[in-house]
Design an enzyme around this catalytic site. Structure first.
Site, PDB file in Angstrom:
ATOM      1  N   SER A 145       0.922  -1.330  -0.107  1.00 21.09           N
ATOM      2  CA  SER A 145      -0.109   0.133  -0.168  1.00 21.09           C
ATOM      3  C   SER A 145       0.761   1.299   0.051  1.00 21.09           C
ATOM      4  O   SER A 145       1.862   1.210   0.691  1.00 21.09           O
ATOM      5  CB  SER A 145      -0.971  -0.078   1.434  1.00 21.09           C
ATOM      6  OG  SER A 145      -1.515   1.242   1.477  1.00 21.09           O
ATOM      7  N   TYR A 158      -1.352  -0.500  10.563  1.00 25.12           N
ATOM      8  CA  TYR A 158      -1.465  -1.072   9.373  1.00 25.12           C
ATOM      9  C   TYR A 158      -0.343  -0.528   8.320  1.00 25.12           C
ATOM     10  O   TYR A 158       0.260  -1.495   7.541  1.00 25.12           O
ATOM     11  CB  TYR A 158      -2.963  -0.702   8.606  1.00 25.12           C
ATOM     12  CG  TYR A 158      -2.997  -0.716   7.137  1.00 25.12           C
ATOM     13  CD1 TYR A 158      -3.475  -2.331   6.670  1.00 25.12           C
ATOM     14  CD2 TYR A 158      -3.026   0.043   6.298  1.00 25.12           C
ATOM     15  CE1 TYR A 158      -3.670  -2.445   5.199  1.00 25.12           C
ATOM     16  CE2 TYR A 158      -3.178  -0.195   4.689  1.00 25.12           C
ATOM     17  CZ  TYR A 158      -3.632  -1.529   4.666  1.00 25.12           C
ATOM     18  OH  TYR A 158      -3.801  -1.640   3.221  1.00 25.12           O
TER      19      TYR A 158
HETATM   20  N1  LIG Z   1      -8.608  -1.046  -0.769  1.00 21.38           N
HETATM   21  C1  LIG Z   1      -7.712   0.157  -0.758  1.00 21.38           C
HETATM   22  O1  LIG Z   1      -7.962   1.225  -0.480  1.00 21.38           O
HETATM   23  C2  LIG Z   1      -6.465  -0.447  -0.497  1.00 21.38           C
HETATM   24  C3  LIG Z   1      -5.156   0.180  -0.515  1.00 21.38           C
HETATM   25  C4  LIG Z   1      -4.198  -0.208  -0.489  1.00 21.38           C
HETATM   26  C5  LIG Z   1      -3.862  -1.326  -0.445  1.00 21.38           C
HETATM   27  N2  LIG Z   1      -4.735  -2.329  -0.290  1.00 21.38           N
HETATM   28  C6  LIG Z   1      -4.542  -3.780   0.046  1.00 21.38           C
HETATM   29  O2  LIG Z   1      -5.011  -4.647  -1.146  1.00 21.38           O
HETATM   30  C7  LIG Z   1      -5.242  -5.719  -0.656  1.00 21.38           C
HETATM   31  C8  LIG Z   1      -6.708  -6.330  -1.257  1.00 21.38           C
HETATM   32  O3  LIG Z   1      -7.530  -5.369  -0.520  1.00 21.38           O
HETATM   33  P1  LIG Z   1      -8.893  -5.217  -1.020  1.00 21.38           P
HETATM   34  O4  LIG Z   1      -9.288  -3.579  -0.850  1.00 21.38           O
HETATM   35  O5  LIG Z   1      -9.342  -5.812  -2.554  1.00 21.38           O
HETATM   36  O6  LIG Z   1      -9.822  -5.787  -0.080  1.00 21.38           O
HETATM   37  P2  LIG Z   1     -11.332  -6.281  -0.007  1.00 21.38           P
HETATM   38  O7  LIG Z   1     -12.238  -5.960  -1.105  1.00 21.38           O
HETATM   39  O8  LIG Z   1     -11.710  -6.241   1.470  1.00 21.38           O
HETATM   40  O9  LIG Z   1     -11.082  -7.848  -0.101  1.00 21.38           O
HETATM   41  C9  LIG Z   1     -10.498  -8.946   0.644  1.00 21.38           C
HETATM   42  C10 LIG Z   1     -10.316 -10.247   0.134  1.00 21.38           C
HETATM   43  O10 LIG Z   1      -9.488 -10.853   1.108  1.00 21.38           O
HETATM   44  C11 LIG Z   1     -10.183 -12.091   1.682  1.00 21.38           C
HETATM   45  N3  LIG Z   1      -9.744 -12.251   3.242  1.00 21.38           N
HETATM   46  C12 LIG Z   1      -9.903 -11.508   3.975  1.00 21.38           C
HETATM   47  N4  LIG Z   1      -9.330 -12.141   5.084  1.00 21.38           N
HETATM   48  C13 LIG Z   1      -8.810 -13.233   4.830  1.00 21.38           C
HETATM   49  C14 LIG Z   1      -8.315 -14.212   5.577  1.00 21.38           C
HETATM   50  N5  LIG Z   1      -8.041 -14.045   6.995  1.00 21.38           N
HETATM   51  N6  LIG Z   1      -7.844 -15.374   4.990  1.00 21.38           N
HETATM   52  C15 LIG Z   1      -8.001 -15.491   3.617  1.00 21.38           C
HETATM   53  N7  LIG Z   1      -8.520 -14.357   2.688  1.00 21.38           N
HETATM   54  C16 LIG Z   1      -8.991 -13.275   3.446  1.00 21.38           C
HETATM   55  C17 LIG Z   1     -11.667 -11.684   1.349  1.00 21.38           C
HETATM   56  O11 LIG Z   1     -12.532 -12.931   1.269  1.00 21.38           O
HETATM   57  P3  LIG Z   1     -12.734 -13.722   2.663  1.00 21.38           P
HETATM   58  O12 LIG Z   1     -13.532 -12.618   3.363  1.00 21.38           O
HETATM   59  O13 LIG Z   1     -13.823 -14.658   2.184  1.00 21.38           O
HETATM   60  O14 LIG Z   1     -11.655 -14.475   3.239  1.00 21.38           O
HETATM   61  C18 LIG Z   1     -11.584 -11.044   0.084  1.00 21.38           C
HETATM   62  O15 LIG Z   1     -11.380 -12.042  -0.942  1.00 21.38           O
HETATM   63  C19 LIG Z   1      -5.086  -5.700   0.859  1.00 21.38           C
HETATM   64  O16 LIG Z   1      -3.786  -6.498   0.984  1.00 21.38           O
HETATM   65  C20 LIG Z   1      -4.845  -4.282   0.948  1.00 21.38           C
HETATM   66  O17 LIG Z   1      -4.343  -4.045   1.934  1.00 21.38           O
HETATM   67  C21 LIG Z   1      -6.215  -1.725  -0.266  1.00 21.38           C
END
Ligand SMILES: NC(=O)c1ccc[n+]([C@@H]2O[C@H](COP(=O)([O-])OP(=O)(O)OC[C@H]3O[C@@H](n4cnc5c(N)ncnc54)[C@H](OP(=O)(O)O)[C@@H]3O)[C@@H](O)[C@H]2O)c1
Length: 269
Positions: A145, A158
Site C-alpha cells: 500500500s 496497518y
Molecule cells: N482498498 C484499498 O483502498 C487498498 C489500498 C491499498 C492497499 N490495499 C490492499 O489490497 C489488498 C486487497 O484489499 P481489497 O481492498 O481488495 O480488500 P477487500 O475488497 O476487502 O477483499 C479482501 C479479500 O481478502 C479475503 N480475505 C480477508 N481476510 C482473509 C483471511 N483471513 N484469509 C484469507 N482471505 C481473506 C476476502 O475474502 P473472505 O472474507 O472470504 O476471506 C476477500 O476476498 C489488501 O492487502 C489491502 O491491504 C487496499
C-alpha cells in the site's frame, strides 16, 4: 519472457480472490488465458467466483477455502504451491486493516492483522519461490500500500505491516532475480473495494479524485511486472504522493498525518 500469458498452462494463485483487487486480478488473468487457483475464507463465494470465471472465460478454476491468519490455512496453501501442478504467478493480496488505534486495540486483533498482512505473505512467498527458482520461471506480486511509505495514519499499525511487505518484496526480489524470478510490491492508494467497509472505516470524507478502480490498479500492476519493476505505484497522483513521502522532511509528513486524522473515520488517540 518468463510470464508470457499466451503460453499454455500458465497458472496463477491469488489470495483474497473473491472481492476488490483480488477479484480484479482473477478476472483479468482469466481473460488473459491463465488457469487459476483462488483462495479466500468464504467457500460459497469462492465457488460463485469460480463459476463466473468458468462460464465467462472457459477456465478451469481451483478453489481453496482457507483463513490465512491461521497456521492451518497457510499450510494448506503452502502445500498447493509446493506439491500441486506448477504455479507461475502468486498474488499475495489478502489483507486487512483495523478501525482501532493502537492504544485502544487488543493484542489479539493486532496479531490477526500481522498474521494475515505479514506472516502469511512471508510463508506463501517462501513456498512459491522454491519451485519457481528451481524452474527459473515465475513471479510473485505482494499487494502492499501507499500507506507503507510513512506513518500516514496516526495510531494505526496497518502502514507498518505494509512497510514490511514493500521492504520484504524488494529484498527478496533482489535475491530471486538471478534465478529468472520476479518479486514485485504493488502499492495502491485508496481503491474502491470492500476493504474499508469491512474494517468499519468511514471514508465518506475522502475526496472522489483520490479513489482508484481495482481494474486499473491490476492493469498497471501487470504492466509494471512486465517491465521488471520491483515496486509498482499505480496512477500518477499516487506516484506524486509517494515521491513526497519519500523525500519530504519527516516532521512535515507527521504534521500532515496529524492534520488528516480528523478526515478519516478512525477512532482518535
Ligand atoms: N482498498 C484499498 O483502498 C487498498 C489500498 C491499498 C492497499 N490495499 C490492499 O489490497 C489488498 C486487497 O484489499 P481489497 O481492498 O481488495 O480488500 P477487500 O475488497 O476487502 O477483499 C479482501 C479479500 O481478502 C479475503 N480475505 C480477508 N481476510 C482473509 C483471511 N483471513 N484469509 C484469507 N482471505 C481473506 C476476502 O475474502 P473472505 O472474507 O472470504 O476471506 C476477500 O476476498 C489488501 O492487502 C489491502 O491491504 C487496499
Amino acid at each position: 519472457m518468463p510470464l508470457d500469458p499466451t503460453t499454455a498452462e500458465r497458472r496463477a494463485l491469488i489470495t483474497g480472490a473473491t472481492a476488490g483487487i483480488g477479484a480484479a486480478f482473477s478476472r483479468r488473468l482469466a481473460a488473459d488465458g491463465w488457469q487459476l487457483v483462488l483462495v479466500a475464507r468464504d467457500a460459497a463465494r469462492l465457488t460463485e467466483m469460480a463459476g463466473e470465471l468458468g462460464a465467462t472465460y472457459g477456465r478451469d478454476v481451483e478453489t481453496i477455502p482457507a483463513d490465512l491468519s491461521t497456521d492451518d490455512g497457510c499450510a494448506v496453501v503452502e502445500q498447493r504451491l509446493t506439491d500441486g501442478s506448477p504455479v507461475h504467478l502468486l498474488v499475495n493480496n489478502a489483507g486487512i486493516s483495523l478501525n482501532t488505534t493502537f492504544l485502544r486495540s487488543t493484542a489479539e486483533d493486532e496479531a490477526r492483522l500481522l498474521r494475515l498482512n505479514v506472516h502469511a505473505v512471508m510463508r506463501l512467498t517462501l513456498a512459491a519461490l522454491r519451485p519457481m527458482t528451481e524452474r527459473r520461471n515465475g513471479a510473485v506480486i505482494n499487494v502492499s500500500s501507499v500507506a507503507g511509505f510513512g506513518a500516514t495514519m496516526p495510531g494505526s499499525t496497518y502502514p507498518a505491516s505494509k512497510a514490511w511487505v514493500t521492504n520484504f518484496s524488494e529484498s527478496v526480489g533482489l535475491s530471486a532475480r538471478p534465478f529468472g524470478v520476479r518479486v514485485m510490491a504493488l502499492c495502491p492508494g485508496y481503491t474502491r473495494t470492500e476493504f474499508h467497509q469491512r474494517a468499519g472505516i468511514n471514508m465518506s470524507k475522502t475526496p472522489e479524485w483520490l479513489w482508484l478502480r481495482a481494474e486499473n490498479v491490476v492493469d498497471e500492476a501487470l504492466r509494471d511486472l512486465g517491465k521488471g519493476k520491483m515496486v509498482s505505484v499505480p496512477a500518477w497522483k499516487y506516484k506524486v504522493v509517494v515521491a513526497g513521502m519519500r523525500h519530504a522532511p519527516r516532521r512535515l509528513l507527521q504534521a500532515v498525518a496529524r492534520d488528516a486524522r480528523g478526515r478519516i473515520g478512525r477512532d482518535e488517540h
